[in-house]
Design an enzyme around this catalytic site. Structure first.
Site, mmCIF file in Angstrom:
data_model
loop_
_atom_site.group_PDB
_atom_site.id
_atom_site.type_symbol
_atom_site.label_atom_id
_atom_site.label_comp_id
_atom_site.label_asym_id
_atom_site.label_seq_id
_atom_site.Cartn_x
_atom_site.Cartn_y
_atom_site.Cartn_z
ATOM 1 N N GLU A 1 21.810 54.673 38.398
ATOM 2 C CA GLU A 1 20.572 54.215 37.780
ATOM 3 C C GLU A 1 19.455 54.110 38.814
ATOM 4 O O GLU A 1 18.603 53.212 38.734
ATOM 5 C CB GLU A 1 20.786 52.879 37.072
ATOM 6 C CG GLU A 1 21.731 52.997 35.876
ATOM 7 C CD GLU A 1 21.787 51.712 35.072
ATOM 8 O OE1 GLU A 1 21.541 51.763 33.854
ATOM 9 O OE2 GLU A 1 22.089 50.650 35.655
ATOM 10 N N HIS B 1 18.324 45.497 40.722
ATOM 11 C CA HIS B 1 18.877 45.673 39.382
ATOM 12 C C HIS B 1 20.293 45.116 39.406
ATOM 13 O O HIS B 1 21.070 45.442 40.304
ATOM 14 C CB HIS B 1 18.897 47.153 38.982
ATOM 15 C CG HIS B 1 19.667 47.401 37.721
ATOM 16 N ND1 HIS B 1 19.414 46.691 36.573
ATOM 17 C CD2 HIS B 1 20.685 48.246 37.425
ATOM 18 C CE1 HIS B 1 20.248 47.102 35.620
ATOM 19 N NE2 HIS B 1 21.032 48.036 36.117
ATOM 20 N N HIS C 1 23.657 43.130 36.826
ATOM 21 C CA HIS C 1 24.264 42.913 35.503
ATOM 22 C C HIS C 1 24.872 41.513 35.439
ATOM 23 O O HIS C 1 26.084 41.369 35.240
ATOM 24 C CB HIS C 1 25.366 43.945 35.244
ATOM 25 C CG HIS C 1 24.948 45.386 35.343
ATOM 26 N ND1 HIS C 1 25.838 46.403 35.609
ATOM 27 C CD2 HIS C 1 23.744 45.974 35.184
ATOM 28 C CE1 HIS C 1 25.201 47.559 35.623
ATOM 29 N NE2 HIS C 1 23.930 47.345 35.379
ATOM 30 N N HIS D 1 22.485 44.563 29.005
ATOM 31 C CA HIS D 1 22.617 45.383 30.207
ATOM 32 C C HIS D 1 22.466 44.525 31.472
ATOM 33 O O HIS D 1 23.378 44.490 32.286
ATOM 34 C CB HIS D 1 21.559 46.495 30.149
ATOM 35 C CG HIS D 1 21.598 47.452 31.302
ATOM 36 N ND1 HIS D 1 20.859 48.612 31.331
ATOM 37 C CD2 HIS D 1 22.261 47.419 32.479
ATOM 38 C CE1 HIS D 1 21.081 49.266 32.463
ATOM 39 N NE2 HIS D 1 21.926 48.550 33.180
HETATM 40 ZN ZN LIG Z 1 22.595 48.889 35.114
#
Ligand SMILES: [Zn+2]
Length: 191
Positions: free
Chosen positions: A21, A40, A42, A108
């Protein structure tokens, strides 16, 4: 840590690959020139709170001032749960982020950004991500009691000062570094 270009190419060593990603990072960096770090992650509490559709309100005040201020000023939620592997999806996510420091990705995780000097920006993005995680955990705990989620009053928000990066970022970063030293791997990670 490995350095790659915004398109994910670069001298990547054998056995390593850019994150799948990477567009989450590169599209934010392209569209927000002031941003120099993008986190980023999760976090399970953020994923659960977003799937439950709970509102991102300033539920607490001086317990977590950065979280209260983030929520008071607005935490956008991108309602796609897709793996962000295509530029059009990354662009949608960036549009939802807008000029804000964080965006929740429903089902997500989250994206948080930092600005300015890169070392500070990484710490800023990480501490913002942790503030969203803290808020999510509180949201889930309150929701589990059956009580409604209510924002604290504006008059209490007005009594929450911005304690500044020396407290909100640097002190938290020192705390995290100390925890990593005590709780992390006993030997240096392989390079
Ligand atoms: Zn992700």
């Amino acid at each position: 840590m490995r350095e790659v270009g915004l398109d994910g190419t670069g001298p990547v060593h054998s056995g390593w690959a850019p994150p799948g990603e990477i567009l989450i990072h590169s599209e934010v960096l392209r569209s927000r020139p002031e941003v120099t770090a993008v986190v980023h992650a999760h976090p399970p509490a953020v994923v659960a709170a977003s799937v439950a559709g709970l509102p991102w309100l300033p539920l607490v005040g001086s317990y977590d001032i950065p979280a209260a201020r983030l929520a008071h000023e607005g935490i956008p939620v991108w309602h796609r749960s897709a793996l962000v592997r295509r530029r059009d999806l990354a662009e949608q996510m960036v549009t939802c982020l807008g000029a804000r420091p964080v965006v929740v990705l429903r089902g997500h995780g989250l994206v948080a950004v930092g600005e300015g000097d890169p070392a500070h920006a990484v710490a800023q993005a990480v501490t913002r991500a942790l503030a969203v995680n803290s808020l999510a955990r509180t949201m889930l705990a309150v929701a589990a009691t059956g009580a409604p989620l209510r924002a604290i009053p504006d008059e209490d928000i007005a009594e929450l000062p911005d304690l500044g990066p020396a407290f909100n970022v640097s002190a938290m970063w020192r705390h995290l570094a100390a925890r990593a030293e005590h709780e992390g791997p006993p030997v240096p990670l392989r390079t």
